[in-house]
Design an enzyme around this catalytic site. Structure first.
Site, PDB file in Angstrom:
ATOM      1  CD  GLU A  43      -2.391   2.713  -3.322  1.00 23.38           C
ATOM      2  OE1 GLU A  43      -3.445   3.323  -3.570  1.00 23.38           O
ATOM      3  OE2 GLU A  43      -2.052   2.388  -2.172  1.00 23.38           O
TER       4      GLU A  43
ATOM      5  CG  ASP B  91      -1.840   1.154   1.319  1.00 21.56           C
ATOM      6  OD1 ASP B  91      -2.762   1.229   0.485  1.00 21.56           O
ATOM      7  OD2 ASP B  91      -1.660   2.017   2.210  1.00 21.56           O
TER       8      ASP B  91
END
Length: 208
Positions: free
Chosen positions: A184, A149
């Site tokens: 990401e 993330d």
């Protein structure tokens, strides 16, 4: 087809055991990979998983660690891979890491919480913590990969970025098994799609 799954809301029971009973349904829909939202322990009785405080502990809310392992193995049995969303850019409310060592954190904050020390004094143990955590999900729980993330919040000016070290360590742990690794990155840093052995972060793909 990739299916993003939050274990707590996927079934009325909100457990890995209950979710395991729906795997064939997902396979019939054409799902080939489950992206499981973060499952490590967090403060409170509900969360989306992005504020973890005990990264090696699958949360008590969804069942036991063996239940999680059984879910992943059962997914493999019906032809579905499982990757795990992991958050290494901050700890959630309730963390006590600075009681162990102040070197876990930098002085500044990112948009989610206190920035972690990945490249300053005393950073070696911090980096090892996250690398070992990533490897644990591959080795101990049989996941087929990770989605890391918000990598833009991983402030790291080391010779080799922490994402590259995580990717390489996970590949070594997987042996001959191929992994699905995503990072990401909101700024769309091109280093994410370059070979890690040439000093970049990741060799596969960007995620929007």
């Amino acid at each position: 087809m990739v299916y993003e799954l939050h274990v707590g809301i996927f079934t009325p029971e909100g457990t890995w055991t209950a979710a395991r009973q729906r795997l064939q349904h997902l396979r019939n829909l054409g799902v080939t990979v489950i992206e499981m939202m973060p499952v490590n322990e967090f403060l409170g009785s509900f969360g989306w998983g992005y504020d973890g405080v005990l990264l090696f502990a699958p949360t008590r809310l969804y069942g036991t660690p063996d239940d999680l392992r059984s879910f992943v193995d059962a997914a493999h049995a019906v032809g579905i891979g499982v990757i795990l969303d992991v958050v290494y850019n901050h700890f959630g409310p309730g963390d006590r890491f600075d009681r162990f060592a102040a070197s876990y954190f930098k002085g500044e904050r990112n948009e989610w919480g206190r920035s972690l020390n990945l490249d300053g004094d005393g950073c070696d143990a911090v980096r090892t913590y996250f690398i070992c955590n990533a490897v644990c999900w591959i080795e101990e729980f049989h996941f087929d990969g990770l989605r890391i993330d918000a990598t833009q919040a991983l402030e790291d000016k080391s010779e080799k970025h922490i994402v590259a070290e995580i990717a390489n360590a996970c590949r070594r742990a997987a042996g001959v098994k191929k992994l699905y690794l995503l990072a990401e990155n909101e700024p769309q840093d091109a280093n994410l799609v370059r070979d890690t052995e040439r000093g970049a972060w990741h060799e596969r793909r960007l995620e929007w």
